[in-house]
Design an enzyme around this catalytic site. Structure first.
Site, PDB file in Angstrom:
ATOM      1  N   GLU A  83      -6.253  -0.993  -9.079  1.00 38.14           N
ATOM      2  CA  GLU A  83      -7.343   0.016  -9.408  1.00 38.14           C
ATOM      3  C   GLU A  83      -7.245   1.319 -10.234  1.00 38.14           C
ATOM      4  O   GLU A  83      -7.974   1.760 -11.063  1.00 38.14           O
ATOM      5  CB  GLU A  83      -7.962   0.476  -8.220  1.00 38.14           C
ATOM      6  N   HIS A 127     -12.532  -0.506   5.297  1.00 34.90           N
ATOM      7  CA  HIS A 127     -13.380  -1.257   4.388  1.00 34.90           C
ATOM      8  C   HIS A 127     -14.782  -0.811   4.736  1.00 34.90           C
ATOM      9  O   HIS A 127     -15.801  -1.426   4.442  1.00 34.90           O
ATOM     10  CB  HIS A 127     -13.382  -2.791   4.620  1.00 34.90           C
TER      11      HIS A 127
HETATM   12  C1  LIG Z   1      -6.393  -1.884  -3.210  1.00 31.36           C
HETATM   13  C2  LIG Z   1      -7.320  -3.049  -2.855  1.00 31.36           C
HETATM   14  N1  LIG Z   1      -7.937  -3.619  -3.940  1.00 31.36           N
HETATM   15  C3  LIG Z   1      -8.730  -4.816  -3.476  1.00 31.36           C
HETATM   16  C4  LIG Z   1      -8.927  -5.386  -2.223  1.00 31.36           C
HETATM   17  C5  LIG Z   1      -9.704  -6.419  -2.107  1.00 31.36           C
HETATM   18  N2  LIG Z   1      -8.894  -7.676  -1.802  1.00 31.36           N
HETATM   19  C6  LIG Z   1      -8.928  -7.901  -0.739  1.00 31.36           C
HETATM   20  S1  LIG Z   1      -7.535  -9.328  -0.318  1.00 31.36           S
HETATM   21  C7  LIG Z   1      -7.335  -9.354  -2.116  1.00 31.36           C
HETATM   22  C8  LIG Z   1      -6.512 -10.297  -2.638  1.00 31.36           C
HETATM   23  C9  LIG Z   1      -5.123 -10.232  -2.210  1.00 31.36           C
HETATM   24  O1  LIG Z   1      -4.247 -11.277  -2.382  1.00 31.36           O
HETATM   25  P1  LIG Z   1      -3.071 -11.651  -2.015  1.00 31.36           P
HETATM   26  O2  LIG Z   1      -2.153 -10.453  -2.189  1.00 31.36           O
HETATM   27  O3  LIG Z   1      -2.586 -12.779  -2.737  1.00 31.36           O
HETATM   28  O4  LIG Z   1      -3.135 -11.979  -0.373  1.00 31.36           O
HETATM   29  P2  LIG Z   1      -3.848 -13.067   0.300  1.00 31.36           P
HETATM   30  O5  LIG Z   1      -5.236 -12.879   0.467  1.00 31.36           O
HETATM   31  O6  LIG Z   1      -3.656 -14.364  -0.723  1.00 31.36           O
HETATM   32  O7  LIG Z   1      -2.976 -13.474   1.332  1.00 31.36           O
HETATM   33  C10 LIG Z   1      -8.166  -8.437  -2.719  1.00 31.36           C
HETATM   34  C11 LIG Z   1      -8.120  -8.273  -4.186  1.00 31.36           C
HETATM   35  C12 LIG Z   1      -8.252  -4.714  -1.297  1.00 31.36           C
HETATM   36  N3  LIG Z   1      -8.209  -5.025  -0.004  1.00 31.36           N
HETATM   37  N4  LIG Z   1      -7.195  -3.825  -1.878  1.00 31.36           N
END
Ligand SMILES: Cc1ncc(C[n+]2csc(CCOP(=O)(O)OP(=O)(O)O)c2C)c(N)n1
Ligand SMILES: [Mg+2]
Lengths: 343, 347
Positions: A60, A129
């Site tokens: 971000e 959230h």
């Molecule tokens: C700083 C931030 N940006 C965006 C999000 C929204 N978000 C939640 S989970 C996610 C994906 C994360 O993917 P990964 O790190 O691969 O974990 P996974 O869900 O695959 O276990 C995003 C973008 C967030 N929670 N925090």
């Protein structure tokens, strides 16, 4: 006019802006996926191509800086965040650069950037959230801030945000996405700096924004059953703010309850209470009251979550208290929301 | 007995890690994975009842990583995790009753019903917290490792994060600092192929995430996360290196998320998925793979598996019953726990 959901109103405004102005581009996590930010960016990538509609890495801070640079370079980026909580990571870029660029460099350049972000509430969004970041953005001069409540606001303000040469923060609300409202067939921009009177009344002014305006209208319905006429005033545009409409209402009713989607301390409600204390003190018949999230971390557990947020029931109670009425039997049904997670 | 890691679509050529383990340990790994699988399935089944009113991010298909990682650690070692934390919580030894009570928002939950699925915690077994802001918790784990080093403690810290966390600047800042100070921390990247609906290659030109450590001075490697024995072997070596004072390590475990990003369902037909990946994931189901190898090499029988299934089911039933019988928090307690009482400093 036609009846559309808040989500479709946002979508229509984005589509129209992209059609009319080839420099408008949409970026952010998930803007091009099948969920399309709750449907608000649906199919835009098919229509306008991946160079104008693109997913970003989860970064971000960096991506906000990129959006600022893209704006300086001639694009009009609309940067979207599915929860505004993630914007804490972008505050340096937004507040140290975007907000300051024009003034710091002597007014030679502007940053035409739109940031759209969504407030989460309900379904156990919990500590990280569920936050509502309007006052962070309001506190620092240089960014315009609005919280669209209706489909009409969403469509019109998104269009004017895109047309605006300055950085604009549009804070949407998850619980508004399914609600419907009338919008013009051809989307028209509506100017910033307008407070909307959602309902007229003589006894008390409820200044309530975003989803709290919806709850305030429900509260006003209940109150009218007791012969109390509440005026519901929605400061859709927070920066710049249309103070006159708020002050006129308070001058008429003499009583003010401010209901905000965030915490009260140093928040919108503090700002509006101060405004009224400064400019309409003489017309107040009672102390100003403020409602917002309780001053703690948002809990997941349902009974705690219910106690954490203001809603129609707490607004009614506050108004009755303000009017010195004892109406302990007042029952306000819990909000019927179709929102059932998982996100 | 020595274990060779399986090769498979998610394995890396030439992977040499082998765990030295007894039959008891082999069984323990399997049973921990079974426990996670059955808990996640129970959650998915009950979700439509609305007993769990919060987002859930399930770990089905990824059990090998949490289990192999946690079983390589000692009881005083600490872990930090993400919103996809059920597997980590269970693998580190978190109490099942407190897990279900937390999901149900009850006061007996591991965070008194305040955190929900995304913020599991069990400090009594070393799970210090799970955060739902991508990557935000990585430097916190590094700070814990700093404290460990400053205090001359043997405590080692592991932080588990997704492939998406490697997008964030704070990942690089944290790895750099840990390398600079040679801190006792292991960065575990659980690469399940997607960050929500976006593939690693959609977000990185250099898609071998473990290599990002090298340029910062932290040795990195990539391993098959669906082979729990391989995960354990890799982790045991990394743990030994860190304990010897070799500084931080970075391991990328390749696995695959079976369910939708958030919620109880599968979304295998959605356009972001490659149907062949689903096929492969089914073939390399960490639970089945482990079972196959335990049958092959040990005297694992149907009876024994049935017994374990019964045990897990009983524990789940008891945990659910406990959660349902537990009270919700009193709304009057809303303001509790915001601050700890500070010592009085006189007048
Ligand atoms: C700083 C931030 N940006 C965006 C999000 C929204 N978000 C939640 S989970 C996610 C994906 C994360 O993917 P990964 O790190 O691969 O974990 P996974 O869900 O695959 O276990 C995003 C973008 C967030 N929670 N925090
Ligand atoms: Mg992932």
């Amino acid at each position: 006019m036609r009846l559309v959901t808040y989500r479709d109103a946002l979508h229509a405004a984005l589509s129209q802006a992209m059609e009319e102005d080839p420099t408008v581009c949409v970026m952010g996590i998930g803007v091009d996926d099948h969920k399309a930010v709750f449907g608000s960016t649906k199919d835009l990538v098919k229509r306008f191509g991946p160079h104008r509609v693109f997913d970003t890495p989860i970064a971000e801070g960096g991506m906000t800086g990129v959006a600022i640079g893209a704006a300086l370079g001639g694009l009009k980026p609309v940067h979207i965040h599915i929860r505004c909580d993630f914007l804490y990571l972008a505050l340096d870029q937004l507040l140290n650069l975007a907000a300051k660029w024009r003034s710091m460099f002597g007014g030679q350049m502007s940053v035409p950037l739109v940031v759209r972000a969504v407030v989460g509430r309900s379904w156990g969004q919990g500590a990280q959230h569920s936050q509502s970041l309007q006052s962070f953005m309001m506190h620092v001069p240089g960014i315009k801030v609005a919280m669209p409540t209706t489909a009409y606001d969403a469509q019109g303000l998104l269009l004017s945000a895109i047309a605006d040469p300055n950085p604009v923060f549009l804070l949407e609300h998850r619980l508004l996405y399914e609600l419907t409202g009338e919008v013009p067939d051809y989307c028209r921009a509506i100017p910033f700096g307008k407070t909307v009177v959602r309902r007229e009344g003589d006894d008390v002014t409820l200044v309530a924004n975003s989803y709290m305006a919806v709850e305030a209208l429900r509260a006003a319905d209940v109150l009218s059953g007791y012969g109390i006429q509440a005026e519901v005033v929605d400061p859709v545009s927070l920066v710049p703010m249309d103070e006159a409409t708020i002050l006129n209402s308070v001058r008429k009713t003499g009583r003010l309850v401010v209901v905000d989607t965030s915490w009260v301390t140093c928040g919108v409600s503090a700002e509006i209470a101060a405004l009224v204390a400064e400019k309409a003190f003489d017309s107040l018949k009672a102390p100003v009251k403020r409602l917002g999230m309780q001053r703690t971390v948002c809990p997941v557990s349902k009974p705690l979550e219910r106690a954490f947020y203001p809603h129609a029931g707490t607004i009614v109670a506050e108004v009755l208290d303000l009017l010195g009425e004892q109406r302990l039997d007042v029952q306000v049904p819990e909000t019927a929301t179709s929102f059932k997670g998982p996100f | 007995m020595r274990w060779k890691p399986t090769t498979g679509p998610f394995a890396v050529d030439g992977q040499e890690d082998e765990a030295q383990m007894t039959a008891e340990q082999g069984y323990a790994l399997y049973r921990a994975m079974l426990r996670i699988r059955r808990v996640e399935e129970a959650i998915a089944r009950m979700y439509p009842s609305d007993k769990i009113q919060s987002p859930v991010h399930l770990s089905i298909g990824q059990e090998g990583v949490s289990v192999g990682v946690c079983l390589a650690l000692g009881p005083t070692d600490r872990v930090y995790g993400t919103y996809r934390g059920h597997g980590l919580y269970i693998a580190k030894g978190g109490d099942l009753k407190k897990l279900f009570a937390e999901l149900f928002g009850r006061v007996t939950g591991c965070a008194k019903g305040r955190g929900g699925s995304m913020h599991l915690v069990a400090p009594e077994v070393g799970l210090m917290g799970c955060s739902a802001i991508v990557a935000g918790i990585i430097p916190v784990a590094v700070g814990d490792a700093l404290a460990s080093k400053v205090q001359g403690s043997q405590r080692l810290v592991v932080v588990v994060f997704g492939d998406g966390a490697v997008d964030e600047g704070v990942f690089f800042e944290s790895v750099n600092f840990a390398a600079l100070k040679q801190l006792p921390v292991i960065f575990v990247c659980e690469n399940n192929a997607y960050a929500i609906h976006s593939r690693v290659a959609d977000r990185h030109r250099q898609a071998e995430l473990f290599r990002y450590g090298e340029s910062l001075g932290v040795p990195g490697e990539r391993c098959n996360g669906n082979d729990v024995f391989g995960v354990l072997g890799t982790m045991e070596r990394a743990v030994a290196d860190v304990r010897r004072g070799c500084g931080p390590q970075l391991v990328e475990f390749m696995t695959y998320r079976w369910q939708e990003h958030v919620g109880p369902n599968t979304d295998h037909a959605e356009p972001y998925r490659d149907p062949r990946d689903i096929e492969r994931a089914r073939r390399f189901d960490p639970l089945n793979c482990a079972e196959g190898r335990l049958r092959e090499r040990l005297d694992l029988t149907d009876d024994r598996i049935a017994e374990w299934e019964t045990d897990v089911q009983r524990d789940i039933d008891e945990a659910i019953a406990f959660a349902e019988a537990s009270p919700f928090p009193d709304p009057a307690s809303l303001f509790e726990d915001l601050y700890e009482e500070a010592p009085s400093c006189g007048s």
